[in-house]
Motif scaffolding. Sequence first.
Motif, mmCIF file in Angstrom:
data_model
loop_
_atom_site.group_PDB
_atom_site.id
_atom_site.type_symbol
_atom_site.label_atom_id
_atom_site.label_comp_id
_atom_site.label_asym_id
_atom_site.label_seq_id
_atom_site.Cartn_x
_atom_site.Cartn_y
_atom_site.Cartn_z
ATOM 1 N N LEU A 38 0.830 -1.051 0.102
ATOM 2 C CA LEU A 38 0.039 -0.133 -0.148
ATOM 3 C C LEU A 38 1.058 1.295 0.050
ATOM 4 O O LEU A 38 0.459 2.183 -0.504
ATOM 5 C CB LEU A 38 -1.031 -0.015 1.262
ATOM 6 N N VAL A 39 1.967 1.164 0.733
ATOM 7 C CA VAL A 39 2.876 2.418 0.891
ATOM 8 C C VAL A 39 3.404 2.716 -0.557
ATOM 9 O O VAL A 39 3.609 3.802 -1.144
ATOM 10 C CB VAL A 39 4.042 2.169 1.704
ATOM 11 N N GLY A 40 3.952 1.530 -1.415
ATOM 12 C CA GLY A 40 4.063 1.790 -2.696
ATOM 13 C C GLY A 40 2.864 2.309 -3.616
ATOM 14 O O GLY A 40 3.429 3.122 -4.513
ATOM 15 N N VAL A 41 1.835 1.703 -3.582
ATOM 16 C CA VAL A 41 0.782 2.300 -4.429
ATOM 17 C C VAL A 41 0.555 3.945 -3.856
ATOM 18 O O VAL A 41 0.173 4.775 -4.796
ATOM 19 C CB VAL A 41 -0.701 1.357 -4.003
ATOM 20 N N ILE A 42 0.616 4.166 -2.699
ATOM 21 C CA ILE A 42 0.226 5.784 -2.367
ATOM 22 C C ILE A 42 1.369 6.631 -2.976
ATOM 23 O O ILE A 42 1.054 7.672 -3.342
ATOM 24 C CB ILE A 42 0.015 5.791 -0.882
ATOM 25 N N ILE A 43 2.706 5.977 -2.756
ATOM 26 C CA ILE A 43 3.730 6.892 -3.353
ATOM 27 C C ILE A 43 3.557 7.328 -4.934
ATOM 28 O O ILE A 43 3.612 8.421 -5.261
ATOM 29 C CB ILE A 43 5.105 6.486 -3.252
ATOM 30 N N ASP A 44 3.208 6.090 -5.672
ATOM 31 C CA ASP A 44 3.002 6.216 -7.129
ATOM 32 C C ASP A 44 1.655 6.997 -7.422
ATOM 33 O O ASP A 44 1.819 7.734 -8.320
ATOM 34 C CB ASP A 44 2.807 4.796 -7.707
ATOM 35 N N GLY A 45 0.691 7.084 -6.667
ATOM 36 C CA GLY A 45 -0.380 7.663 -6.797
ATOM 37 C C GLY A 45 -0.202 9.183 -6.259
ATOM 38 O O GLY A 45 -0.599 10.253 -7.241
ATOM 39 N N VAL A 46 0.586 9.476 -5.481
ATOM 40 C CA VAL A 46 1.018 11.083 -5.071
ATOM 41 C C VAL A 46 1.887 11.440 -6.435
ATOM 42 O O VAL A 46 1.693 12.639 -6.938
ATOM 43 C CB VAL A 46 1.635 11.042 -3.644
ATOM 44 N N THR A 47 3.009 10.822 -6.783
ATOM 45 C CA THR A 47 3.760 11.258 -7.598
ATOM 46 C C THR A 47 3.378 11.423 -9.057
ATOM 47 O O THR A 47 3.609 12.400 -9.904
ATOM 48 C CB THR A 47 5.008 10.361 -7.831
ATOM 49 N N THR A 48 2.165 10.666 -9.343
ATOM 50 C CA THR A 48 1.535 10.725 -10.704
ATOM 51 C C THR A 48 0.220 11.608 -10.575
ATOM 52 O O THR A 48 -0.334 12.013 -11.546
ATOM 53 C CB THR A 48 1.021 9.482 -11.119
ATOM 54 N N GLY A 49 -0.258 12.007 -9.170
ATOM 55 C CA GLY A 49 -1.163 12.881 -9.250
ATOM 56 C C GLY A 49 -2.695 12.055 -9.259
ATOM 57 O O GLY A 49 -3.575 12.969 -9.461
ATOM 58 N N ARG A 50 -2.585 11.053 -9.366
ATOM 59 C CA ARG A 50 -4.012 10.164 -9.522
ATOM 60 C C ARG A 50 -4.655 9.735 -8.333
ATOM 61 O O ARG A 50 -5.566 9.347 -8.169
ATOM 62 C CB ARG A 50 -3.705 8.888 -10.470
ATOM 63 N N ALA A 51 -3.915 10.033 -7.102
ATOM 64 C CA ALA A 51 -4.458 9.547 -5.779
ATOM 65 C C ALA A 51 -5.357 10.533 -5.068
ATOM 66 O O ALA A 51 -4.664 11.714 -4.870
ATOM 67 C CB ALA A 51 -3.394 8.972 -4.831
ATOM 68 N N SER A 52 -6.475 10.492 -4.823
ATOM 69 C CA SER A 52 -7.253 11.620 -4.079
ATOM 70 C C SER A 52 -7.015 11.183 -2.603
ATOM 71 O O SER A 52 -6.599 10.498 -2.010
ATOM 72 C CB SER A 52 -8.850 11.209 -4.348
ATOM 73 N N THR A 53 -7.268 12.416 -1.844
ATOM 74 C CA THR A 53 -7.316 12.400 -0.249
ATOM 75 C C THR A 53 -8.189 11.299 0.077
ATOM 76 O O THR A 53 -7.690 10.543 1.336
ATOM 77 C CB THR A 53 -7.436 13.966 0.094
ATOM 78 N N ARG A 54 -9.351 11.263 -0.421
ATOM 79 C CA ARG A 54 -10.109 10.238 0.265
ATOM 80 C C ARG A 54 -9.520 8.889 0.019
ATOM 81 O O ARG A 54 -9.602 8.008 0.986
ATOM 82 C CB ARG A 54 -11.563 10.122 -0.550
ATOM 83 N N LEU A 55 -8.925 8.325 -1.174
ATOM 84 C CA LEU A 55 -8.428 7.221 -1.371
ATOM 85 C C LEU A 55 -7.233 6.905 -0.735
ATOM 86 O O LEU A 55 -6.912 5.832 0.127
ATOM 87 C CB LEU A 55 -7.927 7.112 -2.837
ATOM 88 N N ILE A 56 -6.236 7.992 -0.288
ATOM 89 C CA ILE A 56 -5.068 7.906 0.542
ATOM 90 C C ILE A 56 -5.632 7.542 2.038
ATOM 91 O O ILE A 56 -4.858 6.608 2.752
ATOM 92 C CB ILE A 56 -4.152 9.067 0.503
ATOM 93 N N LEU A 57 -6.656 8.221 2.541
ATOM 94 C CA LEU A 57 -6.989 7.827 3.836
ATOM 95 C C LEU A 57 -7.653 6.551 3.710
ATOM 96 O O LEU A 57 -7.585 5.834 4.865
ATOM 97 C CB LEU A 57 -8.200 8.892 4.076
ATOM 98 N N THR A 58 -8.248 6.070 2.710
ATOM 99 C CA THR A 58 -8.889 4.682 2.825
ATOM 100 C C THR A 58 -7.500 3.525 2.953
ATOM 101 O O THR A 58 -7.843 2.563 3.636
ATOM 102 C CB THR A 58 -9.569 4.190 1.410
ATOM 103 N N TRP A 59 -6.506 3.810 2.064
ATOM 104 C CA TRP A 59 -5.663 2.826 2.251
ATOM 105 C C TRP A 59 -4.659 3.181 3.822
ATOM 106 O O TRP A 59 -4.412 1.942 4.252
ATOM 107 C CB TRP A 59 -4.429 3.414 1.298
#
Length: 589
Positions: A38-59
């Motif tokens: 999940l940490v890897g998914v969150i980092i890739d999502g943040v660097t690409t801008g595809r991860a929303s705040t709600r999704l990050i909080l869910t993870w």
Amino acid sequence: MRLFAQLSWYFRREWRRYLGSVGLLIIIALLQLIPPKLVGVIIDGVTTGRASTRLILTWLAVMAVTALLVYLLRYVWRVLLFGASYQLAVELRSRLYSQLSRQLPGFYLRHRTGDLMARATNDVDRVVFAAGEGVLTLVDSMVMGCSVLLVMSLQISWELTLLSLLPMPVMALVVKRNGDALHERFKTAQAAFSTLNNQTQENLSSIRMIKSFGLEDYQSGRFARVAVDAGDKNMLVARVDARFDPTIYLAIGTSNLLAIGGGSWMVTHDALTLGQLTSFIMYLGLMIWPMLALAWMFNIVERGSAAYSRIRQTLDTPADVVDGTLDLPPGRGTLSVDITQFTYPHSPQPALHDIRLVLAPGRMLGICGPTGAGKSTLLSLIQRHFDVTEGSICFHSQPLPRLKLDSWHSRIAVVSQTPFLFSDTVASNIGLGRPEASQQEIESVAKLACVHDDILRLPQGYDTEVGERGVMLSGGQKQRLAIARALLLASEILILDDALSAVDGRTEYQVLENLRQWGRDRTVIITAHRLSALSSASEIVVLQRGTITQHGRHDQLQLQPGWYRDMTLYQQIEAALNDENADPGDPHA
């Protein structure tokens, strides 16, 4: 690893607990794979801008729930796993106690008390620790290690995984070599600990003698030398033990260096994303525990294996005397002794030869003779501490080797010259063989042993604590207390092995008269150096050089030339001189 094979009998029996704890460990290992992913998914999502705040909080919430589940499951498997290992401690100690209680005096001539205590305490603790922590580290390191390797290889990069694990084979070889050395050195250290334990036990048991002889400094020096030797042996263990952690950390550090170097090159060449590399490094961090656990497991398991080999050595020691199969019939029986020859193991000379006796119920046999004549040996054979080499000893017309030991020993009560008293009350020491005995029964046998009045003069009477080994009582009081304990058993055969040596003449006469009345339908055997103790015996035998040289009643033997008449005259002269020296009219008395 040999310890797990040695304890396979216990693992099979407790398979539910161990299987349950192993299953929970597997679930925990799988749950621990989630956060790095999940940490890897969150980092890739943040660097690409595809991860929303709600999704990050869910993870993040998923990671928190995972941590809580891991906590709860770790609690449950610890209860299962360590509960099973503590039960192993109870079983091993019960087996050791049962084995030691079945052994006869010959066993304790070959094994020291301190060594046996060390095996029942320290060695068992080492085995139990290995059966708990050892199983934990083995399963946890294998499950976690294999799971992490599969995820790293299949989901991130098998090339980077292979590169990172290059130091591991070298580490495994070094750990195996150190484990073998640790096994041998720890076994030696445990033997040194047994010697230290034995020295401590001997010094504490004989502290009054040490102080009376002024040997404190000498004994302190001896103890210090044993303690230094034990410390040196443990230092050799520590030197091997100290090699494990540096080996593991060096291997882990090299793996991290290879992973970061190789992973950075792959990120710059677009073979990996930054998030995947971060997950890979976190997974590699999870590999630290399996590597450390592997080294720790080898350490504690080799210690446990060395300790278990010492325990098995004690448990596998065969009894000097093989138990029979027959129960004794009810009722009184005749004891017949027909010893052609008896020789102690590893002794070239026979200890007894040509001994023939018949003891019917109601008879009192007196045995005397010079020191080393074979009196104690004869009593040991009657108690079946050894088996007769040539000849037989029979009871109810049955040879003793055919009888069950428990059945035979239940017919005998023995009082030795130096009786053992427990650190308990007077009443509890008398009632040792019959804890359910009433106070009236205890007082009755105390009166027969002429110790009742002495007990009433104690601070709390029958409730007085006698101290360790009966330190509060005199030698004569201890002997009479032991006689009372034997009389309470109401056994068919009573053996007194010089059990009145510390009692004055008047008390001795009264005790023997009481025993003569008590033993009208029982067999009483008395050995004594003071021949006045044998005057009431139905028959007296004189042992010299391992055989019977005289036999008869007291008045008959006094008239026969030989050892008995000479010793009787000598003791009479000695008693007269003592009476003269104790003349109350003498101002120097």
